[in-house]
Structure formats: C-alpha cells, structure tokens
Design a protein around this motif. Structure first.
Motif, mmCIF file in Angstrom:
data_model
loop_
_atom_site.group_PDB
_atom_site.id
_atom_site.type_symbol
_atom_site.label_atom_id
_atom_site.label_comp_id
_atom_site.label_asym_id
_atom_site.label_seq_id
_atom_site.Cartn_x
_atom_site.Cartn_y
_atom_site.Cartn_z
ATOM 1 N N LYS A 219 -10.258 -2.683 -0.247
ATOM 2 C CA LYS A 219 -9.806 -1.811 0.845
ATOM 3 C C LYS A 219 -8.587 -1.011 0.416
ATOM 4 O O LYS A 219 -8.485 0.173 0.691
ATOM 5 C CB LYS A 219 -9.415 -2.673 2.055
ATOM 6 C CG LYS A 219 -10.490 -2.705 3.104
ATOM 7 C CD LYS A 219 -9.885 -3.186 4.414
ATOM 8 C CE LYS A 219 -10.914 -3.988 5.175
ATOM 9 N NZ LYS A 219 -10.376 -5.133 5.862
ATOM 10 N N ASP A 220 -7.654 -1.692 -0.253
ATOM 11 C CA ASP A 220 -6.429 -1.007 -0.667
ATOM 12 C C ASP A 220 -6.727 0.114 -1.660
ATOM 13 O O ASP A 220 -6.158 1.203 -1.573
ATOM 14 C CB ASP A 220 -5.432 -1.999 -1.276
ATOM 15 C CG ASP A 220 -4.860 -2.918 -0.203
ATOM 16 O OD1 ASP A 220 -5.231 -2.747 0.979
ATOM 17 O OD2 ASP A 220 -4.038 -3.796 -0.528
ATOM 18 N N ALA A 221 -7.629 -0.159 -2.598
ATOM 19 C CA ALA A 221 -7.961 0.873 -3.596
ATOM 20 C C ALA A 221 -8.597 2.075 -2.897
ATOM 21 O O ALA A 221 -8.256 3.225 -3.189
ATOM 22 C CB ALA A 221 -8.909 0.306 -4.647
ATOM 23 N N ALA A 222 -9.502 1.797 -1.954
ATOM 24 C CA ALA A 222 -10.164 2.902 -1.253
ATOM 25 C C ALA A 222 -9.147 3.689 -0.424
ATOM 26 O O ALA A 222 -9.172 4.927 -0.383
ATOM 27 C CB ALA A 222 -11.279 2.370 -0.364
ATOM 28 N N THR A 223 -8.217 2.965 0.232
ATOM 29 C CA THR A 223 -7.199 3.655 1.041
ATOM 30 C C THR A 223 -6.365 4.595 0.172
ATOM 31 O O THR A 223 -6.147 5.765 0.514
ATOM 32 C CB THR A 223 -6.249 2.629 1.699
ATOM 33 O OG1 THR A 223 -7.036 1.645 2.351
ATOM 34 C CG2 THR A 223 -5.310 3.283 2.685
ATOM 35 N N ILE B 133 0.844 -1.209 0.000
ATOM 36 C CA ILE B 133 0.000 0.000 0.000
ATOM 37 C C ILE B 133 0.868 1.244 0.000
ATOM 38 O O ILE B 133 0.607 2.199 -0.719
ATOM 39 C CB ILE B 133 -0.919 0.072 1.241
ATOM 40 C CG1 ILE B 133 -1.856 -1.114 1.249
ATOM 41 C CG2 ILE B 133 -1.715 1.353 1.231
ATOM 42 C CD1 ILE B 133 -2.995 -0.938 2.215
ATOM 43 N N ALA B 134 1.942 1.194 0.802
ATOM 44 C CA ALA B 134 2.809 2.368 0.879
ATOM 45 C C ALA B 134 3.362 2.706 -0.502
ATOM 46 O O ALA B 134 3.456 3.876 -0.873
ATOM 47 C CB ALA B 134 3.945 2.135 1.863
ATOM 48 N N ALA B 135 3.705 1.675 -1.279
ATOM 49 C CA ALA B 135 4.246 1.938 -2.609
ATOM 50 C C ALA B 135 3.180 2.564 -3.505
ATOM 51 O O ALA B 135 3.461 3.509 -4.248
ATOM 52 C CB ALA B 135 4.751 0.645 -3.225
ATOM 53 N N ALA B 136 1.948 2.046 -3.417
ATOM 54 C CA ALA B 136 0.883 2.608 -4.254
ATOM 55 C C ALA B 136 0.552 4.036 -3.818
ATOM 56 O O ALA B 136 0.374 4.929 -4.653
ATOM 57 C CB ALA B 136 -0.361 1.725 -4.198
ATOM 58 N N VAL B 137 0.514 4.272 -2.506
ATOM 59 C CA VAL B 137 0.265 5.638 -2.023
ATOM 60 C C VAL B 137 1.444 6.539 -2.413
ATOM 61 O O VAL B 137 1.266 7.681 -2.827
ATOM 62 C CB VAL B 137 0.049 5.669 -0.487
ATOM 63 C CG1 VAL B 137 -0.080 7.099 0.018
ATOM 64 C CG2 VAL B 137 -1.192 4.884 -0.097
ATOM 65 N N GLY B 138 2.644 5.979 -2.327
ATOM 66 C CA GLY B 138 3.841 6.737 -2.717
ATOM 67 C C GLY B 138 3.758 7.175 -4.166
ATOM 68 O O GLY B 138 4.161 8.281 -4.519
ATOM 69 N N SER B 139 3.228 6.310 -5.008
ATOM 70 C CA SER B 139 3.075 6.670 -6.413
ATOM 71 C C SER B 139 2.006 7.747 -6.566
ATOM 72 O O SER B 139 2.186 8.727 -7.291
ATOM 73 C CB SER B 139 2.680 5.428 -7.217
ATOM 74 O OG SER B 139 2.230 5.814 -8.486
ATOM 75 N N ALA B 140 0.908 7.579 -5.865
ATOM 76 C CA ALA B 140 -0.214 8.510 -6.042
ATOM 77 C C ALA B 140 0.091 9.893 -5.464
ATOM 78 O O ALA B 140 -0.142 10.912 -6.107
ATOM 79 C CB ALA B 140 -1.465 7.925 -5.384
ATOM 80 N N VAL B 141 0.633 9.927 -4.254
ATOM 81 C CA VAL B 141 0.881 11.226 -3.617
ATOM 82 C C VAL B 141 2.177 11.826 -4.158
ATOM 83 O O VAL B 141 3.236 11.218 -4.066
ATOM 84 C CB VAL B 141 0.988 11.079 -2.083
ATOM 85 C CG1 VAL B 141 1.377 12.407 -1.446
ATOM 86 C CG2 VAL B 141 -0.335 10.601 -1.518
ATOM 87 N N GLY B 142 2.057 12.973 -4.756
ATOM 88 C CA GLY B 142 3.258 13.611 -5.315
ATOM 89 C C GLY B 142 2.934 15.027 -5.717
ATOM 90 O O GLY B 142 2.053 15.667 -5.121
ATOM 91 N N LEU B 143 3.622 15.493 -6.752
ATOM 92 C CA LEU B 143 3.410 16.869 -7.177
ATOM 93 C C LEU B 143 2.000 17.085 -7.704
ATOM 94 O O LEU B 143 1.501 18.209 -7.714
ATOM 95 C CB LEU B 143 4.419 17.214 -8.267
ATOM 96 C CG LEU B 143 5.852 17.283 -7.760
ATOM 97 C CD1 LEU B 143 6.817 17.443 -8.915
ATOM 98 C CD2 LEU B 143 5.995 18.459 -6.810
ATOM 99 N N GLY B 144 1.379 15.996 -8.162
ATOM 100 C CA GLY B 144 -0.007 16.097 -8.615
ATOM 101 C C GLY B 144 -0.892 16.680 -7.527
ATOM 102 O O GLY B 144 -1.766 17.506 -7.790
ATOM 103 N N ASN B 145 -0.661 16.288 -6.284
ATOM 104 C CA ASN B 145 -1.487 16.775 -5.184
ATOM 105 C C ASN B 145 -1.045 18.147 -4.713
ATOM 106 O O ASN B 145 -1.864 19.022 -4.454
ATOM 107 C CB ASN B 145 -1.374 15.852 -3.960
ATOM 108 C CG ASN B 145 -1.521 14.405 -4.333
ATOM 109 O OD1 ASN B 145 -0.747 13.882 -5.121
ATOM 110 N ND2 ASN B 145 -2.521 13.751 -3.792
#
Ligand code: PFF
Length: 447
Positions: free
Chosen positions: A248-252, A14-26
């Motif tokens: 759950k992971d997708a929602a997180t 999950i941390a890797a997927a969140v790591g990918s999602a959270v970035g300069l985009g946000n």
C-alpha cells in the motif's frame, strides 16, 4: 552498532517517502522532459513506466530496507552472505552525489525566484523579459553559485541540527498545501487561451513525436521522480515499522508522485502555448512561464511567494533524503560520527554543485556530446545511475533474493494478504530488466 530509531507513526514514514519523491523532479523536470519529448506519447509511456517498473522497484527497495533494518551495503551483505552484491552500494553513493550536484543548482534558482517574488520583481513583465531575467541569472556565476551554496548551507544545517524530522513534519503540512495550490494554478492556467492546445499536447499520444531516446528519458524521469535506484528508499524503509503494509505504501508514494507531476504539466503547458514559449525550452521552461501565470491572478504577489516557498520545502525534503544516503553509509559502514559524515558529504556536494552552477557561465565551453556539466549530470543521474540501480534492484529482488523473505515482507509474516506478489515478481523478473536492457542496447546501437 549504532542505535536505529524508527518513524513514530505510519503516516510519518509515508510522508517522508513522499517528501523524498515529490520535488523538483515533478515540478521542474517532468514538464521540461514532456516538452522536449513531444507531450502525450511521452506521458503515456511515463505512466506505464511508473506502473510496470516504478512501483515494483519502490516495493523492492522497501523489502530490502525493512527486512534488514540497515543501509544498502549492510542489507545486501546480510541478505547474500559471502557474495559481492553489496559492492553495488558504491554506484548508489556516487549516483546520489551526482543527483544532488545538479539538483541543488535548481534549488538555488528557486531561492532566487523566491527572493525576486518577495521583492515584487516578478510582476509586470512580458514573456520575453522573463526569458531575459532567467538568462541573466544563469549568466552570473556569483548569483548561481551564491544561491546554490545558500541552499546547501540550509540543507546541511538542517541535517546537522538533526531537525530533518522537524522539516518532514513541516513538509507533511506543506505537501497537501502544495497539492492544493497546484490545483488552483491548473484551474487558472486552463482558463488561458492556450489551454486547448495544451491539453491536446499533453494527452494526445502522437507516437511519431516520440523517439527511443524519449522512451529512455521517460523511464529515467520515472525513476528519478520516484527516488528509486540509488538506495534512498532502502535507507528510509530501513526505519519503517514492521506492521506497515509495504504494498500500500509503495502504491501511495507512486500514485501521489505521478499526480503531482501531471498536475505540474497541466499547470505549465496552457501558459507555454499562451505566452508563445517553446515547449522544447528544456531546464529553463518553468522559470520562463510561471511568472506569467502569477501575473494573471488576483493577488499574484502572494501566489508567487507561496508557490516558491512550497516548492522550496518540497525540494528540501528531497535533498535531505538524498544527503542521507552517503551520511548513513559513512556512519554505519565507516564508523564516522554524524558531524564528520555530514562534513564529508557537504564537501563533495559543494564541489559538484559549484561545477554545475558554473557550467552556464564560466565553464560553459566545457561540453561533452553538446551537453554542459549541468546537463551531463542531469542526464547521467536519471538515465544512467538511477536506471542501472533500478535494473540491479529488480534483478536482485526478482531473481536472487530469498522468496521467503519477500513473502514475509509483503504479508507482514502472514498477517496480510498479498495478491500482488505474482504481479510484482513478474515485473521484476521480466518487464523491468528486459525493457531497461533493450533500451540501452538500442541506444548504444548494439541492436
Ligand atoms: N524524487 C526527487 C524529485 O522528484 O525531485 C529527487 C530525488 C530524491 C531523486 C531522492 C533521488 C533521491 F534519492
């Protein structure tokens, strides 16, 4: 066949997927898009896009990735033998290069600001001087290209040393820290005189300010921010273990990512209204506003340094996931060694990134529809590539993929309950395709 390893723990995945999602985009793109598109109504549409399309598409990418444990092309070949759906992978690969091309320029700006913060140069200026500071950065081809290349060297060094997992571990400490610091900055920013105006701007949905283009921007921004549509999450989830709950992971991932985006907005806009910066300033918005916030804080020097360091790590975990798309593809589909695949990926990336970095100075008269190369890449990435990819993924999983596999993935072969399945299928079959196609047709003037 190349041996594939999985993530050691569920949290690691999950941390890797969140790591990918959270970035300069946000942190960088969301506030500027919200500013350009009038605030509240944009944010409301954005949240609807996340819930009705974003999270369902994340889940679809997870289903494709984990059910096959392979990259997008091999996955589509395996899931639909004898069909040509796998050709879509090439659109994803091109899309990933376009994203990383403009994205690494902004990462370069972050490093420059990290450097300026370390030198103590961000302190003690007026907001006009912060504008001049940013202008002088983008006007200098050497600085723009230099910082961008430095970022790319770091990115590919991490990848070639095989220490991405290490970086992800660092990021799983840094991410909560980033979250915390965003909250601290929000509190500070909300104490500024412009706070009331900002909250009204951010949360009062005035639909007269939102155009159809704004709706497209919200959708594109949602997809870019969640890293969906160019097979990034297919690649990551192909390493997931079979006992994780994909729903759950997708929602997180979706909810954490959205929280970071909204917090970034709450951090930026009180300062925008206090310092008299135009909310419509575009890509330069946060660079002109942030130093002003640091200045208001006791220990501003330390806060500025910490902030840019955390944003740097957040963007690094995003570019790592982006570069992994073509690298895994070349290794698994073209039987390249990892160093070779990294070299090719780095080469293409550098060419695109340098063009984007030069588009504010040496190449600034190359314009299409009033956009320079950077703006074009920025726009095409989210509003074309990621949306087309999202459309493809939704239609593929909603209409074409074997329902039995979907059910198996959602329930882990019957071990979990899956109450969300009908909702998921409805979003994928109808809501996502109809909305995306409608917006495209409307904007191209066909309807
Ligand atoms: N989601 C990342 C961000 O918001 O900064 C950007 C991104 C990463 C887009 C990975 C696409 C991707 F495949």
């Amino acid at each position: 066949m190349t041996k594939r390893v999985g993530f050691a723990t569920r949290l690691g995945a999950i941390a890797a997927a969140v790591g990918s999602a959270v970035g300069l985009g946000n942190i960088w793109r969301f506030p500027y898009e919200a500013g350009v598109n009038g605030g509240g109504a944009f944010i409301l549409v954005y949240i609807c896009c996340i819930l009705l399309m974003g999270i369902p598409v994340i889940l679809s990418e997870f289903i494709i990735g984990r059910s096959t444990h392979s990259n997008m092309k091999a996955a589509l070949r395996r899931l639909s033998p004898g069909k040509k759906y796998y050709l879509f992978t090439y659109v994803c690969i091109i899309g990933s290069f376009v994203v990383i091309g403009f994205y690494s320029v902004v990462c370069g700006w972050i490093i420059e600001y990290l450097y300026q913060a370390a030198m103590g140069n961000l302190d003690g200026h007026t907001s006009q001087e912060y504008c001049i500071m940013f202008n002088s950065l983008v006007a200098s081809p050497w600085r723009c290209v230099g910082w961008t290349l430095l970022f790319l060297v770091l990115n590919f060094l991490v990848m070639s040393r095989g220490i991405e997992k290490g970086i992800e571990r660092v990021a799983s400490i840094m991410m909560p820290l980033l979250f915390l610091i965003l909250i601290i900055f929000c509190v500070k920013s909300l104490s500024l005189p412009g706070a009331k105006k900002a909250l009204y701007f951010l949360f009062y949905p005035d639909f007269s300010k939102l155009s159809m283009r704004g709706v497209l921007d919200a959708l594109g921004q949602a997809f870019l921010s969640l890293s969906i549509g160019i097979s990034c999450l297919v690649t990551y989830s192909s390493y997931f273990k079979d006992d994780a709950s994909l729903t759950k992971d997708a929602a997180t991932v979706g909810l954490l990512d959205t929280m970071v985006a909204i917090l970034s907005g709450v951090m930026i806009f009180p300062a925008v209204f206090t310092f008299g910066v135009e909310p419509t300033a575009g890509p330069r918005l946060i660079f002109e506003v942030l130093p002003g916030i640091f200045q208001q804080m006791t220990g501003g020097y330390f806060w500025a340094l910490l902030f840019f360091l955390l944003v740097f790590f957040a963007s690094l975990t995003s570019t790592i996931s982006l570069s992994e798309i073509p690298i895994t593809f070349m290794i698994e589909e073209h039987k390249m060694s990892r160093p070779r695949a990294i070299t090719w990926t780095a080469l293409f990336t550098v060419i695109l990134a340098v063009l984007a970095a030069l588009s504010f100075n040496v190449l600034d008269d190359i314009k299409l529809w009033g956009k320079n190369i950077f703006d074009m890449m920025d726009y095409a990435a989210s509003n074309i590539f990621m949306l087309l990819g999202g459309l493809f993924t939704a239609v593929y999983v909603g209409w074409i993929m074997d329902r039995k596999i979907i059910h198996e993935q959602l329930t882990n072969k019957g071990l979990l309950k899956s109450r969300m399945e009908p909702y998921l299928i409805f979003c994928l079959r109808y809501i996502a395709p109809v909305s995306i196609v409608f917006i495209f047709l409307y904007l191209t003037g066909i309807i």
